[in-house]
Design an enzyme around this catalytic site. Structure first.
Site, short mmCIF file in Angstrom:
data_model
loop_
_atom_site.label_atom_id
_atom_site.label_comp_id
_atom_site.label_asym_id
_atom_site.label_seq_id
_atom_site.Cartn_x
_atom_site.Cartn_y
_atom_site.Cartn_z
N SER A 120 10.01 -0.39 -19.79
CA SER A 120 10.00 -1.59 -18.96
C SER A 120 10.92 -1.57 -17.76
O SER A 120 10.90 -2.52 -16.96
CB SER A 120 10.31 -2.82 -19.82
OG SER A 120 9.16 -3.21 -20.54
N LYS A 132 9.47 -2.26 -14.34
CA LYS A 132 9.33 -3.58 -13.71
C LYS A 132 10.24 -3.75 -12.49
O LYS A 132 10.04 -4.70 -11.72
CB LYS A 132 9.56 -4.67 -14.75
CG LYS A 132 8.47 -4.66 -15.84
CD LYS A 132 8.72 -5.72 -16.92
CE LYS A 132 7.55 -5.78 -17.88
NZ LYS A 132 7.77 -5.13 -19.15
N SER A 155 11.25 -9.48 -19.51
CA SER A 155 10.39 -8.31 -19.56
C SER A 155 8.95 -8.68 -19.92
O SER A 155 8.29 -8.01 -20.72
CB SER A 155 10.93 -7.27 -20.54
OG SER A 155 10.49 -5.98 -20.21
N LYS A 159 18.04 -4.14 -15.88
CA LYS A 159 16.73 -4.23 -16.52
C LYS A 159 16.70 -3.33 -17.73
O LYS A 159 17.03 -2.14 -17.66
CB LYS A 159 15.62 -3.83 -15.54
CG LYS A 159 14.21 -3.96 -16.13
CD LYS A 159 13.83 -5.40 -16.32
CE LYS A 159 12.59 -5.56 -17.20
NZ LYS A 159 12.90 -5.36 -18.65
#
Length: 324
Positions: free
Chosen positions: A22, A25, A77, A185
């Site tokens: 993820s 992203k 997320s 992130k």
């Protein structure tokens, strides 16, 4: 990586290609910011039913602000948010992925390939591939965008759609516990394992750290920040308020510049001024900052047009009065 210069300060297998989960992203977010009207309201489509894994649980027909989807994408997320962002930016997932890969090539991510906007592997086990170096490069690029930085650094967000009120807390735990963290992130799949990107700032030192397949990532990031902040100093090389050149008395620069250097490197900083002769534009030249022949930074030099602008204004005012 030093966010100001993209200089690598510490690395271990930084060019090893891996699944990134993820942290994908980060690219999804900056591509959307650069290509969509993020202030518009969007209506969630049936494509969201394809989503699985982590989500913000938006529903078909729900109306929500596009920018709020970006918060849901980065803080929680949301794979459902990623799908809606892709469709509302480019029309469908393949078209959005094309934008992602074009941006990767543009900023020099040479060992990266995206197949979707969320980071999950497909049914055959294929997923988004990148390296620690490429993801640091991407984050350095995105971090210079004020909207991205605002979202990336948010600890908690309240968002409203036409049917719900959402409360999202950032999954990046060290954003809540380590004073100098400015964003991050998280990522995880069974195949990729834990992936993490974080940024931190202290005393004009700005750093991004990327770890892939690291089961102890939160602690490793804090330990690396403490190590790097103690080993490196930030020295001001350029000051826009006191900038002057003997060769060009009316020139100016628009930005300050700080370089991260250790004790051994302080005496190896070189400053090179290259002026354009007989230039008819505002551009007067460039300053190049080097460390042992390695280019750290380039800063544009401009001509000071203040006196010209003042004269031009009064000339226009006089002409206007005389025209009556």
């Amino acid at each position: 990586m030093d966010l100001s210069t993209n200089r690598v300060l510490y690395e271990q297998n930084m060019n090893s290609k891996r699944l990134i989960a993820s942290i994908t992203k980060i690219m999804t977010c900056i591509v959307a910011i650069e290509n969509a009207d993020i202030e518009k309201e969007v209506t969630v489509g049936k494509e969201v039913l394809k989503s699985f894994g982590s989500g913000i649980y938006i529903e078909v027909g729900e109306k929500i602000n596009f920018k709020d989807l970006l918060y849901g994408l980065m803080l929680r997320s949301g794979n459902d948010a990623a799908i809606e962002i892709a469709y509302n930016t480019a029309g469908d997932m393949p078209s959005f992925v094309k934008l992602m890969n074009e941006k990767a090539q543009e900023i020099g991510m040479k060992n990266t390939n995206f197949i979707n906007a969320h980071g999950l592997e497909d049914e055959t086990g294929n997923g988004n591939i990148s390296t620690a170096y490429d993801m640091a490069l991407l984050t350095s690029y995105a971090y210079k965008n004020d909207t991205f930085k605002e979202i990336f650094s948010t600890k908690k967000k309240i968002a409203k759609s036409n049917t719900k009120t959402y409360s999202w807390t950032n999954k990046n735990k060290i954003l809540h516990s380590y004073d100098f963290i400015t964003g991050g992130k998280t990522g995880y799949t069974k195949k990729a394992k834990r992936t993490l990107v974080t940024t931190a700032e202290k005393d004009n030192k700005k750093i991004v750290i990327v770890t892939l397949n690291d089961g102890n990532d939160f602690s490793d990031h804090i330990n690396l920040y403490q190590k790097l902040f103690s080993e490196y100093d930030s020295i001001q090389i350029l000051n826009k308020n006191s900038f002057s050149l003997d060769e060009c008395t009316d020139c100016y620069i628009k930005n300050d510049f700080y370089a991260m250097v250790n004790k051994k490197e302080k005496d190896n900083i070189e400053i090179e001024n290259v002026l354009e002769k007989n230039s008819n534009s505002d551009y007067a030249g460039v300053i190049r900052i080097k460390l042992k022949d390695k280019l750290l930074h380039e800063e544009m030099i401009y001509k000071n047009k203040q006196e010209y602008k003042k004269e031009s204004f009064f000339q226009k005012l006089r002409d206007w009065i005389l025209s009556w």
